[in-house]
Motif scaffolding. Structure first.
Motif, PDB file in Angstrom:
ATOM      1  N   GLY A   1       6.844   6.570  30.706  1.00  0.00           N
ATOM      2  CA  GLY A   1       6.371   5.556  31.670  1.00  0.00           C
ATOM      3  C   GLY A   1       7.513   5.110  32.371  1.00  0.00           C
ATOM      4  N   GLN A   2       8.448   4.986  31.856  1.00  0.00           N
ATOM      5  CA  GLN A   2       9.503   4.724  32.127  1.00  0.00           C
ATOM      6  C   GLN A   2      10.916   5.957  32.468  1.00  0.00           C
ATOM      7  OE1 GLN A   2      10.908   0.700  31.232  1.00  0.00           O
ATOM      8  NE2 GLN A   2      13.316   1.236  31.334  1.00  0.00           N
ATOM      9  N   PRO A   3      11.227   6.285  33.324  1.00  0.00           N
ATOM     10  CA  PRO A   3      12.071   7.475  33.541  1.00  0.00           C
ATOM     11  C   PRO A   3      13.376   7.223  32.611  1.00  0.00           C
ATOM     12  CG  PRO A   3      11.446   6.689  35.726  1.00  0.00           C
ATOM     13  CD  PRO A   3      11.038   5.780  34.713  1.00  0.00           C
ATOM     14  N   VAL A   4      14.073   8.333  32.110  1.00  0.00           N
ATOM     15  CA  VAL A   4      15.205   8.205  31.539  1.00  0.00           C
ATOM     16  C   VAL A   4      16.355   8.944  32.194  1.00  0.00           C
ATOM     17  CG1 VAL A   4      14.560   9.636  29.684  1.00  0.00           C
ATOM     18  CG2 VAL A   4      16.407   8.460  29.079  1.00  0.00           C
ATOM     19  N   LYS A   5      17.591   8.499  32.182  1.00  0.00           N
ATOM     20  CA  LYS A   5      18.690   9.392  32.613  1.00  0.00           C
ATOM     21  C   LYS A   5      19.118  10.166  31.487  1.00  0.00           C
ATOM     22  CE  LYS A   5      21.862   7.662  36.011  1.00  0.00           C
ATOM     23  NZ  LYS A   5      22.896   6.792  36.285  1.00  0.00           N
ATOM     24  N   LEU A   6      19.316  11.459  31.672  1.00  0.00           N
ATOM     25  CA  LEU A   6      19.926  12.363  30.989  1.00  0.00           C
ATOM     26  C   LEU A   6      21.699  12.572  30.902  1.00  0.00           C
ATOM     27  CD1 LEU A   6      17.186  15.216  31.201  1.00  0.00           C
ATOM     28  CD2 LEU A   6      17.357  13.593  29.528  1.00  0.00           C
ATOM     29  N   SER A   7      22.115  13.143  29.886  1.00  0.00           N
ATOM     30  CA  SER A   7      23.601  13.431  29.910  1.00  0.00           C
ATOM     31  C   SER A   7      24.078  13.850  31.245  1.00  0.00           C
ATOM     32  CB  SER A   7      24.035  13.925  28.695  1.00  0.00           C
ATOM     33  OG  SER A   7      23.301  15.315  28.688  1.00  0.00           O
ATOM     34  N   ASP A   8      23.431  14.771  32.002  1.00  0.00           N
ATOM     35  CA  ASP A   8      23.901  15.558  33.251  1.00  0.00           C
ATOM     36  C   ASP A   8      23.411  14.449  34.416  1.00  0.00           C
ATOM     37  OD1 ASP A   8      21.046  15.653  33.411  1.00  0.00           O
ATOM     38  OD2 ASP A   8      20.905  18.002  33.402  1.00  0.00           O
ATOM     39  N   ARG A   9      23.056  13.264  34.153  1.00  0.00           N
ATOM     40  CA  ARG A   9      22.865  12.350  35.202  1.00  0.00           C
ATOM     41  C   ARG A   9      21.560  12.470  35.918  1.00  0.00           C
ATOM     42  NH1 ARG A   9      26.941   9.023  36.124  1.00  0.00           N
ATOM     43  NH2 ARG A   9      28.791   9.214  35.320  1.00  0.00           N
ATOM     44  N   SER A  10      20.799  13.580  35.733  1.00  0.00           N
ATOM     45  CA  SER A  10      19.404  13.642  36.167  1.00  0.00           C
ATOM     46  C   SER A  10      18.496  12.899  35.598  1.00  0.00           C
ATOM     47  CB  SER A  10      18.978  15.196  35.953  1.00  0.00           C
ATOM     48  OG  SER A  10      18.910  15.610  34.419  1.00  0.00           O
ATOM     49  N   VAL A  11      17.410  12.642  36.137  1.00  0.00           N
ATOM     50  CA  VAL A  11      16.529  11.636  35.673  1.00  0.00           C
ATOM     51  C   VAL A  11      15.128  12.290  35.368  1.00  0.00           C
ATOM     52  CG1 VAL A  11      15.145   9.459  36.234  1.00  0.00           C
ATOM     53  CG2 VAL A  11      17.397   9.697  37.104  1.00  0.00           C
ATOM     54  N   THR A  12      14.477  11.944  34.187  1.00  0.00           N
ATOM     55  CA  THR A  12      13.453  12.574  33.876  1.00  0.00           C
ATOM     56  C   THR A  12      12.126  11.673  33.596  1.00  0.00           C
ATOM     57  OG1 THR A  12      12.458  14.188  32.502  1.00  0.00           O
ATOM     58  CG2 THR A  12      14.264  12.980  31.411  1.00  0.00           C
ATOM     59  N   SER A  13      10.863  11.959  33.628  1.00  0.00           N
ATOM     60  CA  SER A  13       9.978  11.149  33.037  1.00  0.00           C
ATOM     61  C   SER A  13       9.066  11.905  31.949  1.00  0.00           C
ATOM     62  CB  SER A  13       8.799  10.984  34.368  1.00  0.00           C
ATOM     63  OG  SER A  13       9.482  10.228  35.253  1.00  0.00           O
ATOM     64  N   GLN A  14       9.842  13.051  31.289  1.00  0.00           N
ATOM     65  CA  GLN A  14       9.169  13.690  30.223  1.00  0.00           C
ATOM     66  C   GLN A  14      10.464  14.021  29.404  1.00  0.00           C
ATOM     67  OE1 GLN A  14       6.707  16.135  32.308  1.00  0.00           O
ATOM     68  NE2 GLN A  14       8.393  17.933  32.024  1.00  0.00           N
ATOM     69  N   VAL A  15       9.932  14.154  27.811  1.00  0.00           N
ATOM     70  CA  VAL A  15      10.890  14.486  26.798  1.00  0.00           C
ATOM     71  C   VAL A  15      10.319  15.863  26.395  1.00  0.00           C
ATOM     72  CG1 VAL A  15      12.036  13.894  24.833  1.00  0.00           C
ATOM     73  CG2 VAL A  15      11.630  12.197  26.391  1.00  0.00           C
ATOM     74  N   GLU A  16      11.159  16.720  26.314  1.00  0.00           N
ATOM     75  CA  GLU A  16      10.635  18.131  25.490  1.00  0.00           C
ATOM     76  C   GLU A  16      11.078  18.165  24.144  1.00  0.00           C
ATOM     77  OE1 GLU A  16      11.669  20.838  29.074  1.00  0.00           O
ATOM     78  OE2 GLU A  16      11.747  21.939  27.297  1.00  0.00           O
ATOM     79  N   VAL A  17      10.265  18.398  23.062  1.00  0.00           N
ATOM     80  CA  VAL A  17      10.517  18.339  21.655  1.00  0.00           C
ATOM     81  C   VAL A  17      10.281  19.613  21.197  1.00  0.00           C
ATOM     82  CG1 VAL A  17      10.240  15.701  21.217  1.00  0.00           C
ATOM     83  CG2 VAL A  17       8.315  17.143  21.128  1.00  0.00           C
ATOM     84  N   SER A  18      11.095  19.841  20.174  1.00  0.00           N
ATOM     85  CA  SER A  18      10.840  21.437  19.317  1.00  0.00           C
ATOM     86  C   SER A  18      10.056  21.266  18.073  1.00  0.00           C
ATOM     87  CB  SER A  18      11.911  22.090  19.167  1.00  0.00           C
ATOM     88  OG  SER A  18      12.891  22.090  20.426  1.00  0.00           O
TER      89      SER A  18
END
Ligand code: HEM
Length: 517
Positions: free
Chosen positions: A384-401
């Motif tokens: 629901g709340q976007p998160v900032k990744l280490s490369d400074r891009s912002v995402t609204s989803q997390v990929e999990v393995s």
């Protein structure tokens, strides 16, 4: 190769726990070097302060439950990762309501649901009153957990297993309660944390004779070797698979499943011990925490007593049922069709303050403070709340393995000031007001995660809430509770447990003073 290493570690463990730890640390360091570089989760924000061997997990353990997570949520937002102990892959910490709803509601429901059966607890209440009277003084002090444990065990015995634990006083009831207490103290100590971390990293250690690990199973073994055997032997001849509809209690349903070869003998025994343990442990603590909070908040206690006395006078369990026709109808509806969806909001319409006290206790003291899930396949978790990744891009989803551990810090979410405004305060009134919109985004019963949510949510939640209300009503109308000095700290030993500072050796305690009304 790994097998050889583990065998070596086993030899050490049998003789020397410290050396074994060193060896495991060594293996873990090797794992750390290999790592899991490049996974999506590794690009999520990471809090400061992790240690080489322990990652962030020792920090989580050393503070009050939820504290570390609340600090990190305030700094990094609701989605981040933490370093796991012993070089295990990073743990995804998820407090985002959209992500949590995604995880809890995806699995197919495959759990045998139980029927609720009639229960009486006036026996326990009277027992308690006699205890207070026998002290010979107008008021006495007591660790309320000793009593709530007896009361809830009694209800679970009667409701689910047609078994009489004699108000929690029978020998087998006392054996179960004693075994559980014996298991809690080592689990809450540092060795317990250490064992948990080792177990998570090296599940193969589960069978080793390490006290902090084996103590966890003491109560289970006590039940399986004692009362479970007795129940099976006594009731097997009474059930007839052809008359399934006649048998509505859990024990009969389990016995029928076993007679029809749908459940092995071991599974039958596991189910009985699981239901007895889960069925009384969390409700014991929830009732205990309520009484303890009431003892410190006389205004809340009075308001609750007023609501109940307007309603019930001097209630026993049966009075409670007959004087609350609608509540009774809801229970009967539950009995009739357990898989239906009786709304527990119905309870609210009749005893709204009692309901608010229950919710406030479950918010502040969730029996299961942290919940973990392990991804079995690749997945994309929406946020629901976007998160900032280490490369400074912002995402609204997390990929999990597959294999990714996801931790939902229930107690931290339910005590976040940014969500609840005055989260540390025990204030049942908040449940009679409109909840903050941020709270309403969370899934779960009443926007709480305390019973989890979705198909694998707590199968006993309805029974838990019903027995809570019955027992608490009885307590508040017959006794007055007062505060006793002593600072309570919370620790986790599978469930949330209270300790009095300086008196840890006594085990979990919630002392209150009690007066007959
Ligand atoms: C206040 C009381 C209670 C609380 C806070 C509570 C909480 C929970 C939670 C959070 C879970 C999900 C655990 C997870 O998925 O990791 C759960 C599962 C479960 N609970 Fe409860 N519980 C309570 C009372 C009860 C009672 C009274 C019973 C039975 C009589 C019960 C039986 C179970 C069982 C069998 C499961 C496993 C369900 C499954 O895996 O499908 N619980 N409980």
């Amino acid at each position: 190769m790994a097998h050889l290493l583990y065998s070596l570690v086993f030899c050490y463990l049998k003789s020397n726990y410290g050396l074994a730890l060193l060896a495991l640390g060594f293996i873990s360091l090797a794992c750390l070097c290999i790592g899991r570089a490049g996974s999506f989760v590794q690009r999520l924000p990471l809090p400061d302060g992790h240690e080489l061997i322990w990652g962030h997990e020792r920090l989580v353990f050393m503070h009050e439950p939820g504290h570390a997570f609340r600090t990190w949520i305030a700094k990094l937002g609701p989605t981040f990762r933490i370093k796991a102990a012993f070089g295990a892959p990073d743990i995804l910490v998820l407090s985002d309501p959209t992500g949590i709803a995604h995880i809890l509601q995806r699995k197919i429901f495959d759990y045998l649901r139980s029927f609720v059966h009639e229960s009486h607890d006036s026996l326990v209440l009277n027992d308690f009153a006699t205890f207070v009277e026998n002290t010979g003084s107008p008021s006495c002090e007591l660790n309320i957990l000793t009593w709530t444990a007896k009361a809830t065990l009694n209800v679970v015995g009667r409701v689910a297993f047609l078994h009489d634990f004699e108000g929690g006083n029978s020998r087998e009831a006392q054996d179960i309660i004693t075994a559980r207490r014996a298991g809690i103290t080592p689990a809450a100590r540092y060795a317990g944390f250490l064992s948990l971390m080792l177990l998570r990293r090296f599940p193969i250690l589960n069978d080793l004779p390490i006290q902090a690990i084996q103590a966890q199973g003491t109560a289970k073994r006590t039940i399986q070797a004692g009362v479970a055997k007795e129940m099976i032997a006594r009731n097997k001849s009474f059930v007839n698979p052809g008359e399934k509809r006649e048998h509505r209690d859990l024990l009969s349903l389990l016995l029928i499943a076993s007679l029809e070869d749908r459940l092995s003998a071991d599974e039958l025994s596991e189910q009985i011990s699981t239901f007895i343990m889960t069925g009384h442990e969390a409700t014991t603590m929830t009732l205990g925490f309520t009484v303890w909070e009431l003892s410190r908040n006389q205004g809340i206690q009075d308001r609750l007593r007023e609501e109940l006395s307007d309603f019930t006078g001097e209630p026993t369990y049966n009075d409670f049922q007959s004087r609350l026709p609608y509540l009774d109808a809801v229970l009967k509806e539950t009995l009739r069709n357990f898989t239906g969806e009786p709304t527990y909001n119905d309870f609210q319409s009749r005893l709204p303050y009692l309901d608010a006290v229950l919710k406030e206790t479950l918010r502040k003291y969730p029996g299961l403070p942290y919940m973990e899930r392990v991804a079995t396949k690749h997945d994309i978790i929406p946020l629901g709340q976007p998160v900032k990744l280490s490369d400074r891009s912002v995402t609204s989803q997390v990929e999990v393995s597959p294999g990714q551990i996801v931790l939902i810090p229930i107690i931290a979410i339910q005590r976040l000031n940014s969500l609840w405004k005055d989260a540390e305060k025990f204030r049942p009134e908040r449940w009679l007001e409109d909840l903050p919109s941020e709270v309403k985004q969370y899934p779960g019963w009443s926007n709480l995660l305390v019973f989890s949510d979705g198909p694998r949510s707590c199968v006993g939640s309805r029974l838990a809430m019903f027995q809570y209300k019955v027992i608490l009503s009885g307590l508040v109308t017959r006794f007055r509770f007062g505060a006793v000095p002593g600072e309570v700290t919370l620790k986790i030993a599978s469930s949330i447990q209270p300790w009095i500072k300086g008196h840890e050796a006594r085990g979990p305690q919630l002392p209150v003073s009690i007066q007959l009304i």
